[in-house]
Design a protein around this motif. Structure first.
Motif, short mmCIF file in Angstrom:
data_model
loop_
_atom_site.label_atom_id
_atom_site.label_comp_id
_atom_site.label_asym_id
_atom_site.label_seq_id
_atom_site.Cartn_x
_atom_site.Cartn_y
_atom_site.Cartn_z
N ASN A 250 0.85 -1.17 0.00
CA ASN A 250 0.00 0.00 0.00
C ASN A 250 0.89 1.23 0.00
O ASN A 250 1.85 1.29 0.77
CB ASN A 250 -0.93 0.00 1.21
CG ASN A 250 -2.14 0.88 0.98
OD1 ASN A 250 -2.02 2.06 0.73
ND2 ASN A 250 -3.33 0.29 1.08
N PRO A 251 0.63 2.23 -0.82
CA PRO A 251 1.56 3.36 -0.94
C PRO A 251 1.53 4.35 0.21
O PRO A 251 2.40 5.22 0.28
CB PRO A 251 1.12 4.04 -2.25
CG PRO A 251 -0.33 3.70 -2.36
CD PRO A 251 -0.46 2.31 -1.80
N ALA A 252 0.57 4.27 1.12
CA ALA A 252 0.48 5.24 2.21
C ALA A 252 1.13 4.71 3.48
O ALA A 252 1.01 3.53 3.80
CB ALA A 252 -0.98 5.58 2.49
N LEU A 253 1.83 5.58 4.19
CA LEU A 253 2.40 5.21 5.48
C LEU A 253 1.35 5.29 6.59
O LEU A 253 1.21 4.37 7.39
CB LEU A 253 3.61 6.09 5.82
CG LEU A 253 4.92 5.75 5.10
CD1 LEU A 253 4.87 6.20 3.64
CD2 LEU A 253 6.11 6.39 5.80
N VAL A 254 0.66 6.41 6.66
CA VAL A 254 -0.42 6.61 7.64
C VAL A 254 -1.71 6.81 6.86
O VAL A 254 -1.78 7.62 5.93
CB VAL A 254 -0.15 7.83 8.54
CG1 VAL A 254 -1.31 8.07 9.49
CG2 VAL A 254 1.16 7.66 9.30
N SER A 255 -2.75 6.08 7.24
CA SER A 255 -4.05 6.21 6.60
C SER A 255 -5.08 6.57 7.66
O SER A 255 -5.17 5.93 8.70
CB SER A 255 -4.44 4.89 5.91
OG SER A 255 -5.75 4.97 5.38
N TYR A 256 -5.89 7.58 7.36
CA TYR A 256 -6.89 8.07 8.31
C TYR A 256 -8.24 8.15 7.61
O TYR A 256 -8.40 8.86 6.62
CB TYR A 256 -6.47 9.44 8.84
CG TYR A 256 -7.36 9.99 9.92
CD1 TYR A 256 -7.10 9.70 11.27
CD2 TYR A 256 -8.44 10.81 9.63
CE1 TYR A 256 -7.90 10.21 12.28
CE2 TYR A 256 -9.25 11.32 10.63
CZ TYR A 256 -8.98 11.01 11.95
OH TYR A 256 -9.78 11.54 12.95
N GLY A 257 -9.22 7.39 8.13
CA GLY A 257 -10.59 7.48 7.65
C GLY A 257 -10.88 6.74 6.36
O GLY A 257 -11.89 7.00 5.71
N ALA A 258 -10.05 5.75 6.03
CA ALA A 258 -10.22 5.06 4.74
C ALA A 258 -11.53 4.26 4.67
O ALA A 258 -12.01 3.97 3.57
CB ALA A 258 -9.03 4.14 4.49
N GLU A 259 -12.09 3.89 5.83
CA GLU A 259 -13.34 3.13 5.84
C GLU A 259 -14.52 3.98 6.32
O GLU A 259 -15.57 3.45 6.68
CB GLU A 259 -13.17 1.88 6.71
CG GLU A 259 -12.11 0.92 6.20
CD GLU A 259 -11.92 -0.28 7.09
OE1 GLU A 259 -12.91 -0.73 7.72
OE2 GLU A 259 -10.78 -0.79 7.18
N GLY A 260 -14.32 5.30 6.33
CA GLY A 260 -15.39 6.20 6.74
C GLY A 260 -15.13 6.83 8.09
O GLY A 260 -14.72 6.15 9.03
N LEU A 261 -15.38 8.11 8.21
CA LEU A 261 -15.16 8.83 9.46
C LEU A 261 -16.37 8.61 10.37
O LEU A 261 -17.22 9.48 10.55
CB LEU A 261 -14.94 10.32 9.19
CG LEU A 261 -13.69 10.65 8.37
CD1 LEU A 261 -13.64 12.13 8.05
CD2 LEU A 261 -12.43 10.22 9.11
N THR A 262 -16.43 7.46 11.00
CA THR A 262 -17.59 7.07 11.80
C THR A 262 -17.44 7.42 13.27
O THR A 262 -18.42 7.34 14.01
CB THR A 262 -17.85 5.57 11.65
OG1 THR A 262 -16.70 4.84 12.07
CG2 THR A 262 -18.16 5.21 10.20
N GLN A 263 -16.25 7.76 13.72
CA GLN A 263 -16.07 8.18 15.11
C GLN A 263 -16.53 9.62 15.29
O GLN A 263 -16.56 10.39 14.33
CB GLN A 263 -14.60 8.04 15.51
CG GLN A 263 -14.10 6.61 15.63
CD GLN A 263 -14.68 5.89 16.84
OE1 GLN A 263 -15.46 6.45 17.62
NE2 GLN A 263 -14.32 4.62 16.99
N PRO A 264 -16.90 10.02 16.52
CA PRO A 264 -17.38 11.40 16.72
C PRO A 264 -16.38 12.47 16.31
O PRO A 264 -16.78 13.54 15.85
CB PRO A 264 -17.66 11.44 18.24
CG PRO A 264 -17.94 10.03 18.61
CD PRO A 264 -17.06 9.19 17.74
N SER A 265 -15.08 12.19 16.49
CA SER A 265 -14.06 13.17 16.12
C SER A 265 -13.37 12.77 14.83
O SER A 265 -13.12 11.58 14.58
CB SER A 265 -13.01 13.30 17.23
OG SER A 265 -11.96 14.16 16.82
#
Length: 380
Positions: A250-265
């Motif tokens: 996978n080309p990304a080192l850190v991935s944030y929210g790839a499966e949807g931003l479902t947490q409150p923050s």
């Protein structure tokens, strides 16, 4: 919690030794059970059958081949004594899930090594965490299908420090070195993650994730993301050395929210990390649309974009390999000649990296003198 962790790590909490009669008498103050080949309790599963809430189980250093257990007690401490106690699955499992299934609440695991867990579902773990609250200290997880796998528990806090996770994963992309479900919080410090097999080095669905002062490196493995925060959450990634290997899938080192931003923050702070990309292309921090991302004082080594989406980014700098102690051995401490020295910007106190990684798996206070340096280390 922090006082408890430090006391445990220093070996300051000691219970009274058990007597033979105490095996049948549970209405006592918390006690200590000793496990070892020369003791009444030969293997850890023997202790799992007799321990009570609040007890401590001291396991003599050595290898316990094929011994698996389910722990149902609350406030339990499981500690290797005289060195690490190695639980090697050797084809066995508890409940078709793990070497240890921990069903009790507020468990501490200290100086334990768990390896070679595999099950028909291909998600065999060193520890399957089903209770509320887990502290892991000075422990090793390797060659399992998952190092640690937790369920979803909104009241659970998972703390991992000074531990090692390597060569975990079944090769299917769904199992990882560390996989934490939708818990209240995950905190990882002073630990080393390496060589995940196709899966992620660290994956967290926690509402709050704090990853500070660790080394996360793929080596030549086919790992995916180094850090995967698939559902967002209030997250701090700070003071880490993160090295993506040339065979990463996978080309990304850190991935944030790839499966949807479902947490409150959907707030992410990425501060004073040293990111190294050994692929020919990539993205250092991949962001889902709608993320509130703040990137400060990170060092970027190798090709790739800083982010995949707009972000609040300041004092992030791309550098070569010449300013580090020994890049070939993943030692990215700064030399005095580094262009990273004294080039950082101030960061709000809450989001500063207070710890630095110390090889192979511990940490030290990050001491700031004057203007901060860029990257995971302050020049000493």
């Amino acid at each position: 919690m922090r006082a408890l962790v430090l006391a445990l790590a220093a070996g300051l909490l000691v219970a009274s030794p058990a007597t033979a009669s105490s095996y049948d008498d549970r209405a006592q103050a918390p006690r200590t059970w000793r496990v070892g080949p020369e003791r009444d309790l030969k293997v850890p599963s023997d202790a799992a059958a007799v321990a009570g809430d609040g007890d401590t189980v001291l396991i003599d250093a050595g290898t316990y081949s094929g011994d698996v257990a389910t722990w149902t007690q609350d406030d339990l401490t499981l500690r290797g004594d005289g060195g690490r106690a190695h639980l090697r699955a050797d084809g066995n499992d508890a409940q078709g899930k793990a070497i240890w299934v921990i069903a009790g609440d507020r468990t501490t695991v200290d100086r334990i090594e768990l390896s070679a867990s595999s099950v028909p579902d291909r998600n065999g773990a060193g520890i399957r965490q089903e209770g509320t609250g887990l502290v892991v200290l000075r422990s090793w997880f390797h060659d399992n299908e998952n190092g640690i796998l937790t369920g979803a528990d909104p009241d659970s806090d998972v703390v991992i420090t000074r531990s090692r996770f390597f060569r975990n994963g079944s090769g299917d992309g769904y199992s990882h070195n560390l996989y934490v479900g939708a818990v209240r919080s995950l905190t990882v410090t002073g630990s080393w993650f390496a060589d995940a097999d196709t899966g992620h080095e660290l994956k967290s669905r926690a509402a709050r994730t704090t990853i500070v002062g660790n080394r996360i490196t793929d080596g030549t493995a086919t790992a995916s993301y180094s850090i995967d925060l698939p559902n967002g959450g209030l997250s701090l990634v700070a003071g880490n050395v993160v090295v993506q290997g040339p065979r990463s899938e996978n080309p990304a080192l850190v991935s944030y929210g790839a499966e949807g931003l479902t947490q409150p923050s959907s707030t992410l702070w990425v501060v004073n990390n040293t990111f190294v990309n050994r692929r020919t292309s990539g993205t250092f921090v991949a962001l889902a649309a709608g993320t509130r991302a703040h990137l400060r004082n990170n060092l970027l080594v190798g090709p790739g974009d800083l982010t995949s989406a707009p972000a609040d980014a300041r004092a992030n700098r791309r550098v070569g390999l010449g300013g580090f102690v020994s890049p070939a051995s993943d030692d990215f401490r700064l030399l005095a000649s580094s262009p990273a020295v004294d080039r950082g910007t101030r960061v709000p106190v809450r989001w500063r990296p207070r710890w630095e990684y110390v090889a192979p798996a511990t940490l030290a206070r990050r001491t700031l003198v004057g203007r901060p340096d860029l990257g995971a280390f302050e020049l000493r």
